[in-house]
Design an enzyme around this catalytic site. Structure first.
Site, mmCIF file in Angstrom:
data_model
loop_
_atom_site.group_PDB
_atom_site.id
_atom_site.type_symbol
_atom_site.label_atom_id
_atom_site.label_comp_id
_atom_site.label_asym_id
_atom_site.label_seq_id
_atom_site.Cartn_x
_atom_site.Cartn_y
_atom_site.Cartn_z
ATOM 1 N N ASN A 149 33.854 20.733 36.180
ATOM 2 C CA ASN A 149 34.216 21.965 37.740
ATOM 3 C C ASN A 149 34.730 23.132 36.759
ATOM 4 O O ASN A 149 34.225 24.178 37.197
ATOM 5 C CB ASN A 149 35.261 21.348 38.540
ATOM 6 C CG ASN A 149 36.645 20.970 37.601
ATOM 7 O OD1 ASN A 149 36.273 20.935 36.654
ATOM 8 N ND2 ASN A 149 37.449 21.379 38.909
ATOM 9 N N GLU A 247 44.405 13.962 33.168
ATOM 10 C CA GLU A 247 44.471 14.475 34.735
ATOM 11 C C GLU A 247 43.443 14.717 35.274
ATOM 12 O O GLU A 247 42.024 14.354 34.809
ATOM 13 C CB GLU A 247 44.332 15.766 33.851
ATOM 14 C CG GLU A 247 45.723 16.721 33.082
ATOM 15 C CD GLU A 247 46.582 16.715 33.782
ATOM 16 O OE1 GLU A 247 46.994 16.103 35.420
ATOM 17 O OE2 GLU A 247 48.182 16.340 33.650
ATOM 18 N N CYS A 281 40.129 20.532 40.824
ATOM 19 C CA CYS A 281 41.192 19.112 41.704
ATOM 20 C C CYS A 281 42.740 20.090 42.244
ATOM 21 O O CYS A 281 43.528 18.873 42.406
ATOM 22 C CB CYS A 281 41.832 18.893 39.653
ATOM 23 S SG CYS A 281 42.202 20.071 38.982
ATOM 24 N N GLU A 458 49.485 18.941 30.062
ATOM 25 C CA GLU A 458 48.213 19.990 29.289
ATOM 26 C C GLU A 458 48.817 21.493 29.355
ATOM 27 O O GLU A 458 50.077 21.490 29.834
ATOM 28 C CB GLU A 458 47.024 19.750 29.545
ATOM 29 C CG GLU A 458 46.329 18.121 29.660
ATOM 30 C CD GLU A 458 45.329 19.113 29.857
ATOM 31 O OE1 GLU A 458 44.165 18.399 28.465
ATOM 32 O OE2 GLU A 458 44.216 18.336 31.206
HETATM 33 P P1 NAD Z 1 33.924 11.698 36.802
HETATM 34 O O1 NAD Z 1 34.992 11.352 36.146
HETATM 35 O O2 NAD Z 1 33.503 11.655 37.205
HETATM 36 O O3 NAD Z 1 33.489 13.022 34.847
HETATM 37 C C1 NAD Z 1 34.509 13.069 34.119
HETATM 38 C C2 NAD Z 1 33.595 13.248 32.614
HETATM 39 O O4 NAD Z 1 34.082 11.375 32.446
HETATM 40 C C3 NAD Z 1 32.719 13.685 32.319
HETATM 41 O O5 NAD Z 1 32.301 13.986 31.303
HETATM 42 C C4 NAD Z 1 31.718 11.594 32.560
HETATM 43 O O6 NAD Z 1 30.956 11.641 31.638
HETATM 44 C C5 NAD Z 1 32.907 10.782 32.254
HETATM 45 N N1 NAD Z 1 32.774 9.761 32.211
HETATM 46 C C6 NAD Z 1 32.476 9.221 33.163
HETATM 47 N N2 NAD Z 1 32.366 8.057 33.396
HETATM 48 C C7 NAD Z 1 32.856 7.883 31.664
HETATM 49 C C8 NAD Z 1 33.157 5.660 31.082
HETATM 50 N N3 NAD Z 1 32.732 5.239 31.465
HETATM 51 N N4 NAD Z 1 33.217 6.313 29.645
HETATM 52 C C9 NAD Z 1 34.193 7.305 29.068
HETATM 53 N N5 NAD Z 1 34.049 8.982 29.984
HETATM 54 C C10 NAD Z 1 33.127 9.191 31.105
HETATM 55 O O7 NAD Z 1 34.621 13.457 37.161
HETATM 56 P P2 NAD Z 1 33.831 14.780 37.350
HETATM 57 O O8 NAD Z 1 32.594 14.458 38.655
HETATM 58 O O9 NAD Z 1 32.814 15.783 35.968
HETATM 59 O O10 NAD Z 1 35.104 15.736 37.903
HETATM 60 C C11 NAD Z 1 35.116 15.445 38.990
HETATM 61 C C12 NAD Z 1 36.665 14.925 39.179
HETATM 62 O O11 NAD Z 1 37.884 15.447 38.199
HETATM 63 C C13 NAD Z 1 38.069 15.095 40.702
HETATM 64 O O12 NAD Z 1 38.532 14.256 40.340
HETATM 65 C C14 NAD Z 1 38.534 16.549 39.903
HETATM 66 O O13 NAD Z 1 40.156 16.152 40.450
HETATM 67 C C15 NAD Z 1 39.155 16.048 39.253
HETATM 68 N N6 NAD Z 1 39.863 17.064 37.519
HETATM 69 C C16 NAD Z 1 41.064 16.817 37.776
HETATM 70 C C17 NAD Z 1 41.282 18.004 37.016
HETATM 71 C C18 NAD Z 1 42.968 17.911 36.572
HETATM 72 O O14 NAD Z 1 43.230 19.152 35.489
HETATM 73 N N7 NAD Z 1 43.347 17.346 37.445
HETATM 74 C C19 NAD Z 1 41.103 19.567 36.733
HETATM 75 C C20 NAD Z 1 39.716 19.319 37.121
HETATM 76 C C21 NAD Z 1 39.196 18.438 37.560
#
Ligand code: NAD
Length: 477
Positions: A149, A247, A281, A458
């Site tokens: 995102n 996060e 998020c 962070e």
């Molecule tokens: P996701 O959890 O699907 O993926 C995030 C990252 O993790 C990607 O690079 C993905 O390839 C990797 N990943 C996935 N499975 C993994 C595994 N088993 N082992 C290691 N790495 C793995 O999330 P997304 O769909 O990319 O992003 C959306 C989510 O991110 C939402 O829940 C959103 O709230 C959250 N988000 C949080 C913040 C924050 O600061 N709190 C900021 C932005 C997004």
């Protein structure tokens, strides 16, 4: 079409497996080809980082700070290209993409200054004649795993402090937005970061992410993504004794009290819930409203939602871009269906056709939602918000805090008494008064509580808590 590659030990690496990077605004106009790294290449990246890290940590402060400043300048010099690619692959509108690119430049500039501010502490020991010095050292090799995102801001806010404090980096960006990360890696390399200090590994979470988590030379993992992935990452990182920062998701509430300025409340809800296609998020997905303003607020917000211009990310007239990728679109549509069953009524939520075929979805507002309904409790991560009724401020605060998440929350009121009570009693890492729940500064800490976060905050100078480790030295003089 350009093929983007991983950067390992200063070399751009080809791969045997390629995928196409989809443009969510126009499925017939892909962004680029992606050479996906193998697990073996990911291991090579960690090993290169391990070799390069001690030299980087020993590099003088001015040289390290200068490189961070040069990265910031490099981002600004290529900001037009970065914003175009970011908008094209992620789907956010150009103004939103430009803002994100500027933020990434600001973050590197800020951490160039932080290089000089990493101090320590000196205590007298309880034992006479002994002094105790507390110093901070780099963690070593850090794996940074980022979501789709914010394809440049999040890699920047993890990479900049990691490099500032002498760590070597292996960045694994989301498989949905690798092109922006590739451009950032080019800029970092061109700024003169020594080979192996910054590595980019393209590929899936299941393969590349897991390989990084399992590698014994990775000392720390900084992850941003969903809470479900976070739980898997935590299990692997803790099994490998790695320092961990995460996060994750949110179900952020914004309270609107009877005495709120209606225009401000509607602006905060519209911006917080729907801009960036609701894919933040910190998005305001629960709007908790008291009776004296409920009808006026719901009506004005509904009118504004229906007037929003949803279109191609690169079209100047678009206020909201498409949903970023197909799995997220499917998820959003399933929650719109759920909202039809669970809410009193809904507006919007229709799939939209535009001149180009893309993942266009009209924002959706679910009215009269029970606080226990699934749409009021589960993170959607799309342009869908619920309006919940509350009797008064006290009930609104109780509903707001009744969630497993705890990232951001807000209140719209003109009462200093309620605003102050809210800031002190809301159970979230961010508290917003008469402001959208989304949209934060880069020089102050960012982080949540509960299922939204794990480990230290962070950004700002709080970033040092994760990217350094503390040493306590006892010295008899
Ligand atoms: P996701 O959890 O699907 O993926 C995030 C990252 O993790 C990607 O690079 C993905 O390839 C990797 N990943 C996935 N499975 C993994 C595994 N088993 N082992 C290691 N790495 C793995 O999330 P997304 O769909 O990319 O992003 C959306 C989510 O991110 C939402 O829940 C959103 O709230 C959250 N988000 C949080 C913040 C924050 O600061 N709190 C900021 C932005 C997004």
């Amino acid at each position: 079409m350009q093929t983007i590659k991983s950067l390992i030990d200063g070399q751009w690496c080809e791969a045997t497996e390629h995928t196409e990077n989809i443009n969510p605004s126009d499925l017939s106009d892909p962004v680029c080809r992606v050479a996906n790294a193998s697990a073996g290449l990911a291991r090579q990246a960690v090993e290169a980082a391990k070799r390069a890290q001690p030299g980087w940590a020993a590099t003088g402060l001015q040289a390290r700070a200068q490189i961070l400043k040069d990265i910031s300048r490099g981002i600004l010099t290529r900001s037009h290209e970065l914003a175009q690619i970011l908008a094209k692959e992620q789907g956010k509108t150009l103004p939103e993409a430009r803002g994100e690119v500027q933020r990434a430049a600001d973050i590197f500039d800020y951490f160039a200054g932080e290089v000089y501010r990493l101090g320590g502490e000196l205590f007298q020991s309880v034992r006479p004649g002994v002094e105790v010095e507390i110093s901070r050292e780099p963690l070593g090799v850090v794996a940074l795993i980022t979501p789709w995102n914010f394809p440049i801001a999040i890699p920047a806010w993890k990479s900049a402090p990691a490099l500032a404090f002498g760590n070597a980096v292996v960045l694994k960006p989301s498989e949905f937005t690798p092109a922006t990360a590739f451009l950032l890696a080019e800029i970092i390399k061109d700024a003169g970061v020594p080979d192996g200090v910054f590595n980019l590994v393209l590929g899936t979470g299941a393969e590349i992410g897991q390989t990084l988590l399992e590698h014994p030379s990775v000392s720390g993992v900084s992850f941003t993504g969903s809470s479900a992935t976070g739980r898997k990452i935590a299990a692997a990182a803790i099994a490998g004794n790695k320092k961990l920062q995460m996060e994750m998701g949110g179900k952020n509430a914004m309270i609107v009290l009877d005495d709120a300025d209606l225009d401000i409340a509607v602006f905060c809800a519209l911006d917080g819930a729907f801009y960036s296609t609701g894919q933040r998020c910190t998005a305001s997905s629960r709007l908790i409203v008291t009776p004296g303003i409920y009808e006026r607020f719901s009506q004005q917000l509904s009118d504004k939602i229906l007037a929003l211009n949803i279109g191609h990310a690169l079209d100047d007239k678009s206020q909201i871009g498409p949903v970023s990728n197909y799995p997220q679109l499917e998820k959003n549509l399933s929650y719109v269906e759920l909202a039809r069953k669970e809410a009193g009524s809904i507006i919007g939520g229709e799939r939209l056709q535009r001149a180009s075929e893309g993942y266009y979805l009209q924002p959706c507002l679910a009215l009269d939602v029970d606080p226990q309904a699934r749409i009021a409790r589960e993170e959607v991560f799309g342009p869908l918000a619920c309006i919940l009724r509350a009797r008064d401020y006290e009930q609104a605060l109780a509903i707001s805090n009744d969630t497993e998440y705890g990232l951001s929350s807000g209140i719209c009121t003109q009462s200093l008494k309620y605003a102050t009570h809210f800031r002190r009693n809301t159970q979230s890492g961010l508290a917003m008064v008469n402001m959208p729940t989304s949209g934060v500064d880069f020089h102050v800490p960012f982080g949540g509580r509960g299922a939204s976060s794990y480990g230290s905050s962070e950004q700002g100078h709080y970033a040092r808590d994760f990217f350094t480790c503390v040493k306590t030295s006892y010295i008899r003089s």
